[in-house]
Design an enzyme around this catalytic site. Structure first.
Site, PDB file in Angstrom:
ATOM      1  N   GLY A   1      -3.411  -5.311   1.142  1.00 49.35           N
ATOM      2  CA  GLY A   1      -4.119  -6.347   0.379  1.00 49.35           C
ATOM      3  C   GLY A   1      -5.151  -6.947   1.314  1.00 49.35           C
ATOM      4  O   GLY A   1      -4.835  -7.269   2.462  1.00 49.35           O
TER       5      GLY A   1
ATOM      6  N   ASP B   1      -7.304   6.245  10.720  1.00 57.02           N
ATOM      7  CA  ASP B   1      -7.346   5.717   9.354  1.00 57.02           C
ATOM      8  C   ASP B   1      -8.220   4.452   9.361  1.00 57.02           C
ATOM      9  O   ASP B   1      -7.895   3.488  10.053  1.00 57.02           O
ATOM     10  CB  ASP B   1      -5.905   5.387   8.910  1.00 57.02           C
ATOM     11  CG  ASP B   1      -5.843   4.740   7.536  1.00 57.02           C
ATOM     12  OD1 ASP B   1      -6.872   4.718   6.840  1.00 57.02           O
ATOM     13  OD2 ASP B   1      -4.751   4.267   7.166  1.00 57.02           O
TER      14      ASP B   1
ATOM     15  N   ASP C   1     -11.141  -5.535   7.045  1.00 60.29           N
ATOM     16  CA  ASP C   1     -10.270  -6.721   7.012  1.00 60.29           C
ATOM     17  C   ASP C   1     -10.014  -7.223   8.435  1.00 60.29           C
ATOM     18  O   ASP C   1      -9.995  -8.434   8.673  1.00 60.29           O
ATOM     19  CB  ASP C   1      -8.938  -6.383   6.334  1.00 60.29           C
ATOM     20  CG  ASP C   1      -9.135  -5.969   4.891  1.00 60.29           C
ATOM     21  OD1 ASP C   1     -10.115  -6.418   4.273  1.00 60.29           O
ATOM     22  OD2 ASP C   1      -8.326  -5.171   4.382  1.00 60.29           O
TER      23      ASP C   1
ATOM     24  N   ASN D   1      -4.240  -8.602   4.817  1.00 62.06           N
ATOM     25  CA  ASN D   1      -4.686  -7.918   6.048  1.00 62.06           C
ATOM     26  C   ASN D   1      -5.516  -8.861   6.922  1.00 62.06           C
ATOM     27  O   ASN D   1      -5.363  -8.891   8.151  1.00 62.06           O
ATOM     28  CB  ASN D   1      -5.553  -6.697   5.700  1.00 62.06           C
ATOM     29  CG  ASN D   1      -4.765  -5.609   4.981  1.00 62.06           C
ATOM     30  OD1 ASN D   1      -3.543  -5.578   5.040  1.00 62.06           O
ATOM     31  ND2 ASN D   1      -5.468  -4.720   4.303  1.00 62.06           N
TER      32      ASN D   1
ATOM     33  N   ASP E   1       0.828  -1.214   0.000  1.00 66.66           N
ATOM     34  CA  ASP E   1       0.000   0.000   0.000  1.00 66.66           C
ATOM     35  C   ASP E   1       0.863   1.264   0.000  1.00 66.66           C
ATOM     36  O   ASP E   1       1.774   1.409   0.824  1.00 66.66           O
ATOM     37  CB  ASP E   1      -0.899   0.028   1.252  1.00 66.66           C
ATOM     38  CG  ASP E   1      -1.984  -1.034   1.222  1.00 66.66           C
ATOM     39  OD1 ASP E   1      -2.166  -1.680   0.171  1.00 66.66           O
ATOM     40  OD2 ASP E   1      -2.655  -1.205   2.263  1.00 66.66           O
TER      41      ASP E   1
ATOM     42  N   GLU F   1     -10.411  -9.820  -4.515  1.00 67.02           N
ATOM     43  CA  GLU F   1      -9.287  -9.190  -5.222  1.00 67.02           C
ATOM     44  C   GLU F   1      -8.466 -10.211  -6.005  1.00 67.02           C
ATOM     45  O   GLU F   1      -7.360  -9.905  -6.452  1.00 67.02           O
ATOM     46  CB  GLU F   1      -8.392  -8.425  -4.231  1.00 67.02           C
ATOM     47  CG  GLU F   1      -9.021  -7.144  -3.731  1.00 67.02           C
ATOM     48  CD  GLU F   1      -8.119  -6.340  -2.826  1.00 67.02           C
ATOM     49  OE1 GLU F   1      -8.285  -5.110  -2.782  1.00 67.02           O
ATOM     50  OE2 GLU F   1      -7.266  -6.924  -2.129  1.00 67.02           O
TER      51      GLU F   1
ATOM     52  N   SER G   1      -8.247  -1.227  15.278  1.00 67.14           N
ATOM     53  CA  SER G   1      -7.415  -1.139  14.072  1.00 67.14           C
ATOM     54  C   SER G   1      -7.419   0.263  13.450  1.00 67.14           C
ATOM     55  O   SER G   1      -6.488   0.614  12.740  1.00 67.14           O
ATOM     56  CB  SER G   1      -7.883  -2.162  13.040  1.00 67.14           C
ATOM     57  OG  SER G   1      -9.067  -1.717  12.405  1.00 67.14           O
TER      58      SER G   1
ATOM     59  N   GLY H   1      -2.425   3.145   8.342  1.00 61.72           N
ATOM     60  CA  GLY H   1      -2.034   1.902   7.657  1.00 61.72           C
ATOM     61  C   GLY H   1      -2.985   0.789   8.043  1.00 61.72           C
ATOM     62  O   GLY H   1      -3.518   0.765   9.158  1.00 61.72           O
TER      63      GLY H   1
ATOM     64  N   THR I   1      -8.700   2.431   6.905  1.00 60.35           N
ATOM     65  CA  THR I   1      -8.256   1.398   5.957  1.00 60.35           C
ATOM     66  C   THR I   1      -7.977   0.102   6.717  1.00 60.35           C
ATOM     67  O   THR I   1      -7.244   0.107   7.704  1.00 60.35           O
ATOM     68  CB  THR I   1      -6.953   1.842   5.246  1.00 60.35           C
ATOM     69  OG1 THR I   1      -7.117   3.156   4.768  1.00 60.35           O
ATOM     70  CG2 THR I   1      -6.599   0.899   4.101  1.00 60.35           C
TER      71      THR I   1
HETATM   72  O1  RIB Z   1      -9.092  -3.228   2.666  1.00 58.76           O
HETATM   73  C1  RIB Z   1      -7.941  -2.428   2.587  1.00 58.76           C
HETATM   74  C2  RIB Z   1      -7.036  -2.953   1.524  1.00 58.76           C
HETATM   75  O2  RIB Z   1      -7.664  -2.801   0.280  1.00 58.76           O
HETATM   76  C3  RIB Z   1      -5.715  -2.228   1.397  1.00 58.76           C
HETATM   77  O3  RIB Z   1      -4.709  -2.756   2.199  1.00 58.76           O
HETATM   78  C4  RIB Z   1      -5.434  -2.285  -0.085  1.00 58.76           C
HETATM   79  O4  RIB Z   1      -4.286  -3.026  -0.418  1.00 58.76           O
HETATM   80  C5  RIB Z   1      -6.691  -2.839  -0.728  1.00 58.76           C
HETATM   81  O5  RIB Z   1      -6.537  -4.156  -1.070  1.00 58.76           O
END
Ligand code: RIB
Length: 291
Positions: free
Chosen positions: A39, A239, A245, A43, A13, A139, A275, A280, A241
């Site tokens: 990813g 964050d 996951d 994750n 990332d 993905e 998280s 990150g 993100t």
């Molecule tokens: O869900 C977050 C993830 O989505 C990120 O880490 C990025 O790589 C995408 O796959």
């Protein structure tokens, strides 16, 4: 120990933070830049492993520096990398992530993730058949997801399908997954329902199977009698993100440890809330003792 197999994506990332999300044609000055492991598959694997699960990833990286970086990251978090294939001449997946205005936007370049095919699933079938649960996302090619779900279904192995990034899903594929964990937006896409459809009417069709994640509003599912909301834990988010996951990895860890559904969701909500407190996808993922 109970075993979790993650069949999924591995990315590096590139994370940009900024006060303002640039509009089309606009340039803005940001605040920070980091390169971190990511990813959705990776994750989810790291989230489960940090919570004490025995985790193997079946996935692909390129034969490049990003691939090495991802493999080292897995080793650091005790994730088994023996079923990760290095693909020549195709780069490791990357994600361009902008964290701005309290949310993220992500562009993924799949790279080696799109080399995950039936041949690799067959090659590592033995590991899948030993799993207590198999975790998948979208993905990697949908054909590989379908093939893996079918294998698990025929062998009575539980599965979690996190349908992200969302596409409309075949009925057959939905039937074969033990648990589905979309957010509300993804839910409408996978079932091909428009924004006017009452989300609860979709939930009622999938008791104890469909869990809709709603961020700070918690997670909603139908227990066979009622639509239940398991509330989220309130935190100061840095964050978001990887919150989904973390939810999926922690949920898998809870299910293989025989938590009932409501407690598994609560456990996963707690992990997901931790998280988001760091920048990150993986940095804020908690260890068991943090919960
Ligand atoms: O869900 C977050 C993830 O989505 C990120 O880490 C990025 O790589 C995408 O796959």
């Amino acid at each position: 120990m109970n075993k979790i197999v993650v069949v999924g994506s591995i990315n590096v990332d590139l994370v940009f933070t900024s006060d303002i999300r640039p509009k089309a044609g606009e340039t803005v000055l940001g605040n920070d830049f980091r390169i971190v492991a990511g990813g959705k598959g990776a994750n989810q694997a790291v989230a489960a492993s940090k919570l004490g699960a025995d985790v193997i990833v079946i996935g692909c990286v390129g034969d490049d520096a990003n691939g090495e970086y991802s493999l080292n990251n897995f080793r650091e978090f005790n994730v088994n990398t023996s079923c990760i294939t290095k693909i020549n001449d195709i780069p490791t997946g990357v994600a361009n992530i902008t964290v701005a205005e309290n949310d993220n936007s992500i562009i993924v370049i799949s790279g080696a993730n799109y080399k995950m095919d039936r041949v690799l699933i067959d090659r590592y079938k033995k590991e899948i058949l030993k799993a207590d649960i198999v975790v998948l996302q979208l993905e990697i090619p949908i054909d590989t997801v379908e093939y893996t779900l079918d294998l698990c279904y025929k062998n009575n192995i539980k599965t979690i399908l996190n349908p992200a990034p969302a596409v409309r899903l075949d009925k057959n594929l939905i039937e074969k997954a033990s648990y589905l964990t979309p957010n509300e937006h993804e839910c409408r896409i996978i079932f091909n329902e428009d924004k006017d459809t009452d989300i609860k009417s979709i939930l009622r069709k999938y008791p104890n199977k469909l869990m809709i994640t709603m961020g700070e509003k918690g997670v909603m599912y139908f227990d066979g009698n009622d639509v239940v909301i398991v509330p989220a834990y309130s935190v100061e988010a840095v964050d978001t993100t990887g919150a989904g996951d973390t939810f999926n990895g922690a949920f898998a860890r809870a299910i293989v440890n025989n938590y009932d559904l409501k407690n598994a969701i609560d456990f996963a909500n707690k992990a997901a809330s931790k998280s988001v407190t760091k920048l990150g996808a993986q940095a804020g993922m908690p260890r068991l003792e943090d919960l």
